[in-house]
Design a protein around this motif. Structure first.
Motif, PDB file in Angstrom:
ATOM      1  N   ALA A 169      39.571  47.604  -5.921  1.00 19.72           N
ATOM      2  CA  ALA A 169      38.380  48.367  -5.552  1.00 19.72           C
ATOM      3  C   ALA A 169      38.629  49.160  -4.273  1.00 19.72           C
ATOM      4  O   ALA A 169      39.326  48.697  -3.364  1.00 19.72           O
ATOM      5  N   ALA A 170      38.041  50.347  -4.207  1.00 15.08           N
ATOM      6  CA  ALA A 170      38.123  51.133  -2.976  1.00 15.08           C
ATOM      7  C   ALA A 170      37.495  50.335  -1.838  1.00 15.08           C
ATOM      8  O   ALA A 170      36.374  49.839  -1.964  1.00 15.08           O
ATOM      9  N   THR A 171      38.220  50.212  -0.729  1.00 10.30           N
ATOM     10  CA  THR A 171      37.785  49.321   0.344  1.00 10.30           C
ATOM     11  C   THR A 171      37.705  50.046   1.678  1.00 10.30           C
ATOM     12  O   THR A 171      38.630  50.772   2.064  1.00 10.30           O
ATOM     13  N   LEU A 172      36.592  49.813   2.366  1.00 10.05           N
ATOM     14  CA  LEU A 172      36.399  50.301   3.730  1.00 10.05           C
ATOM     15  C   LEU A 172      36.305  49.094   4.645  1.00 10.05           C
ATOM     16  O   LEU A 172      35.514  48.179   4.402  1.00 10.05           O
ATOM     17  N   VAL A 173      37.108  49.082   5.693  1.00 10.25           N
ATOM     18  CA  VAL A 173      37.065  48.021   6.700  1.00 10.25           C
ATOM     19  C   VAL A 173      36.465  48.610   7.973  1.00 10.25           C
ATOM     20  O   VAL A 173      37.000  49.574   8.522  1.00 10.25           O
ATOM     21  N   VAL A 174      35.353  48.046   8.416  1.00 10.90           N
ATOM     22  CA  VAL A 174      34.686  48.498   9.635  1.00 10.90           C
ATOM     23  C   VAL A 174      34.806  47.398  10.676  1.00 10.90           C
ATOM     24  O   VAL A 174      34.463  46.235  10.401  1.00 10.90           O
ATOM     25  N   HIS A 175      35.293  47.765  11.860  1.00 20.26           N
ATOM     26  CA  HIS A 175      35.504  46.749  12.891  1.00 20.26           C
ATOM     27  C   HIS A 175      35.136  47.320  14.245  1.00 20.26           C
ATOM     28  O   HIS A 175      35.292  48.523  14.500  1.00 20.26           O
ATOM     29  N   GLY A 176      34.640  46.458  15.122  1.00 13.89           N
ATOM     30  CA  GLY A 176      34.287  46.880  16.465  1.00 13.89           C
ATOM     31  C   GLY A 176      35.444  46.743  17.427  1.00 13.89           C
ATOM     32  O   GLY A 176      36.192  45.763  17.369  1.00 13.89           O
ATOM     33  N   SER A 177      35.578  47.705  18.307  1.00 14.13           N
ATOM     34  CA  SER A 177      36.661  47.636  19.295  1.00 14.13           C
ATOM     35  C   SER A 177      36.409  46.537  20.325  1.00 14.13           C
ATOM     36  O   SER A 177      37.335  46.112  21.019  1.00 14.13           O
ATOM     37  N   ALA A 185      42.531  43.287  16.056  1.00 14.59           N
ATOM     38  CA  ALA A 185      43.727  42.993  15.252  1.00 14.59           C
ATOM     39  C   ALA A 185      43.362  42.347  13.920  1.00 14.59           C
ATOM     40  O   ALA A 185      44.101  42.488  12.932  1.00 14.59           O
ATOM     41  N   HIS A 186      42.233  41.661  13.854  1.00 11.69           N
ATOM     42  CA  HIS A 186      41.808  41.039  12.592  1.00 11.69           C
ATOM     43  C   HIS A 186      41.430  42.104  11.565  1.00 11.69           C
ATOM     44  O   HIS A 186      41.799  42.000  10.394  1.00 11.69           O
ATOM     45  N   GLY A 187      40.690  43.109  12.004  1.00  7.63           N
ATOM     46  CA  GLY A 187      40.345  44.204  11.097  1.00  7.63           C
ATOM     47  C   GLY A 187      41.565  44.977  10.655  1.00  7.63           C
ATOM     48  O   GLY A 187      41.678  45.385   9.494  1.00  7.63           O
ATOM     49  N   GLU A 188      42.494  45.182  11.582  1.00  4.23           N
ATOM     50  CA  GLU A 188      43.728  45.887  11.245  1.00  4.23           C
ATOM     51  C   GLU A 188      44.527  45.109  10.204  1.00  4.23           C
ATOM     52  O   GLU A 188      45.070  45.694   9.259  1.00  4.23           O
ATOM     53  N   ARG A 198      40.741  51.783   3.963  1.00  2.00           N
ATOM     54  CA  ARG A 198      40.545  52.653   5.117  1.00  2.00           C
ATOM     55  C   ARG A 198      39.899  51.859   6.243  1.00  2.00           C
ATOM     56  O   ARG A 198      38.917  51.153   6.021  1.00  2.00           O
ATOM     57  N   LEU A 199      40.450  51.975   7.435  1.00  2.00           N
ATOM     58  CA  LEU A 199      39.952  51.245   8.599  1.00  2.00           C
ATOM     59  C   LEU A 199      39.179  52.177   9.515  1.00  2.00           C
ATOM     60  O   LEU A 199      39.679  53.245   9.890  1.00  2.00           O
ATOM     61  N   GLU A 200      37.957  51.790   9.873  1.00  2.87           N
ATOM     62  CA  GLU A 200      37.144  52.506  10.840  1.00  2.87           C
ATOM     63  C   GLU A 200      36.863  51.552  12.004  1.00  2.87           C
ATOM     64  O   GLU A 200      36.151  50.560  11.839  1.00  2.87           O
ATOM     65  N   ARG A 218      24.810  54.701  12.065  1.00  2.43           N
ATOM     66  CA  ARG A 218      26.181  55.211  11.970  1.00  2.43           C
ATOM     67  C   ARG A 218      26.968  54.471  10.887  1.00  2.43           C
ATOM     68  O   ARG A 218      27.698  55.091  10.101  1.00  2.43           O
ATOM     69  N   ILE A 219      26.787  53.157  10.832  1.00  2.00           N
ATOM     70  CA  ILE A 219      27.485  52.373   9.815  1.00  2.00           C
ATOM     71  C   ILE A 219      26.956  52.705   8.422  1.00  2.00           C
ATOM     72  O   ILE A 219      27.723  52.803   7.454  1.00  2.00           O
ATOM     73  N   ALA A 220      25.647  52.890   8.308  1.00  2.00           N
ATOM     74  CA  ALA A 220      25.067  53.262   7.009  1.00  2.00           C
ATOM     75  C   ALA A 220      25.662  54.573   6.509  1.00  2.00           C
ATOM     76  O   ALA A 220      25.953  54.707   5.307  1.00  2.00           O
ATOM     77  N   ASP A 221      25.859  55.526   7.403  1.00  2.00           N
ATOM     78  CA  ASP A 221      26.471  56.794   7.005  1.00  2.00           C
ATOM     79  C   ASP A 221      27.888  56.570   6.480  1.00  2.00           C
ATOM     80  O   ASP A 221      28.302  57.192   5.482  1.00  2.00           O
ATOM     81  N   LEU A 222      28.647  55.701   7.140  1.00  3.92           N
ATOM     82  CA  LEU A 222      30.005  55.390   6.681  1.00  3.92           C
ATOM     83  C   LEU A 222      29.979  54.786   5.280  1.00  3.92           C
ATOM     84  O   LEU A 222      30.796  55.148   4.410  1.00  3.92           O
ATOM     85  N   ILE A 223      29.035  53.858   5.061  1.00  4.48           N
ATOM     86  CA  ILE A 223      28.949  53.174   3.769  1.00  4.48           C
ATOM     87  C   ILE A 223      28.552  54.162   2.671  1.00  4.48           C
ATOM     88  O   ILE A 223      29.113  54.139   1.557  1.00  4.48           O
ATOM     89  N   VAL A 224      27.586  55.034   2.964  1.00  4.45           N
ATOM     90  CA  VAL A 224      27.147  56.014   1.966  1.00  4.45           C
ATOM     91  C   VAL A 224      28.296  56.924   1.550  1.00  4.45           C
ATOM     92  O   VAL A 224      28.521  57.199   0.369  1.00  4.45           O
ATOM     93  N   ARG A 225      29.066  57.384   2.534  1.00 11.98           N
ATOM     94  CA  ARG A 225      30.209  58.254   2.209  1.00 11.98           C
ATOM     95  C   ARG A 225      31.264  57.497   1.413  1.00 11.98           C
ATOM     96  O   ARG A 225      31.864  58.035   0.472  1.00 11.98           O
ATOM     97  N   HIS A 226      31.481  56.240   1.773  1.00 12.66           N
ATOM     98  CA  HIS A 226      32.486  55.436   1.083  1.00 12.66           C
ATOM     99  C   HIS A 226      32.100  55.163  -0.363  1.00 12.66           C
ATOM    100  O   HIS A 226      32.902  55.332  -1.286  1.00 12.66           O
ATOM    101  N   THR A 227      30.856  54.768  -0.576  1.00 15.44           N
ATOM    102  CA  THR A 227      30.430  54.431  -1.943  1.00 15.44           C
ATOM    103  C   THR A 227      30.252  55.657  -2.821  1.00 15.44           C
ATOM    104  O   THR A 227      30.271  55.535  -4.052  1.00 15.44           O
ATOM    105  N   ALA A 228      30.105  56.810  -2.214  1.00 10.98           N
ATOM    106  CA  ALA A 228      29.974  58.044  -3.001  1.00 10.98           C
ATOM    107  C   ALA A 228      31.304  58.483  -3.588  1.00 10.98           C
ATOM    108  O   ALA A 228      31.344  59.323  -4.478  1.00 10.98           O
TER     109      ALA A 228
END
Length: 228
Positions: A169-177, A185-188, A198-200, A218-228
């Motif tokens: 499945a197409a996967t987006l990983v979102v992690h806080g700095s 490093a866990h998200g990476e 894709r890592l954000e 901001r996260i919702a926008d990332l998810i919408v673009r990813h799922t589209a």
């Protein structure tokens, strides 16, 4: 009797999908929820259209040894994923000694934990966090049962060790700095183990986005673009 594990929580998620007649879903999870999403994507691939995993670590990674060293004040081992930050470890040790005899003490302790998880970079909406905690306490039949959720996250059965290289499945990983529980490093590592992920990394975000004004949009926008 042993506590429930990740497979049981994933089965709950499948039951929700079945109840709504959903064959495959865009699965979004944060922290342990993201680990449940990983499990579903590996073991029930037909149920997951896309995966968004936030503030997580590879589901097969066992953080116990790194945690134990950090709690004992020992340095990390070279090559392992980093333990929580020193400030988070200090919070855990202090919290364990904090009285929770009254409702107010329990509420205050939970708000302090959400503040710590927020990180120390972005603003923290304490009013929103306290309202959330109060609602959770009001609807809980047994507050002590929440520890089972934590135990499920720590339980490592063989199904958690299945390779993430099987994820299609197409996967987006979102992690806080500024994630104090799972440093970046866990998200990476998670993104590196999933083909094409894709890592954000969001500057200043801690372990959750819920109480930093503007961050959830901001996260919702990332998810919408990813799922589209």
């Amino acid at each position: 009797m042993p506590p429930y594990g990740l497979a049981d929580l994933a089965a709950d998620a499948e039951t929700v999908l079945d109840g709504h007649g959903v064959t495959a879903a865009d699965v979004v999870g944060t922290s342990l929820g993201a680990t449940i999403g990983q499990w579903l994507t590996v073991h029930r691939p037909t149920r997951v259209r896309t995966l968004t995993a936030m503030a997580s670590s590879p589901m097969g990674h066992h953080p116990g040894p790194a945690w134990a060293r950090a709690m004992a004040g020992r340095p990390p081992v070279a090559g392992e994923l980093p333990p929580p930050t020193a400030s988070f470890v200090s919070h855990v040790l202090t919290s364990a000694r904090t009285p929770r005899a009254t409702r107010q003490e329990r509420l205050d302790a939970d708000v302090r934990t959400w503040r710590m998880l927020n990180g120390d970079v972005l603003p923290f909406d304490e009013v929103a966090a306290r309202s959330f905690v109060e609602r959770c306490h009001a609807r809980a039949g047994n507050l002590a049962a929440a520890s089972n959720h934590d135990l499920a996250g720590r339980r490592f059965d063989d199904d958690r060790r299945a390779p993430l290289s099987a994820v299609a499945a197409a996967t987006l990983v979102v992690h806080g700095s500024a994630d104090p529980l799972f440093p970046p490093a866990h998200g990476e590592a998670l993104a590196a183990q999933i083909p094409g992920a894709r890592l954000e990394v969001l500057p200043g975000m801690g372990h959750h986005p819920f109480f930093s004004p503007g961050l959830t949009r901001r996260i919702a926008d990332l998810i919408v673009r990813h799922t589209a």
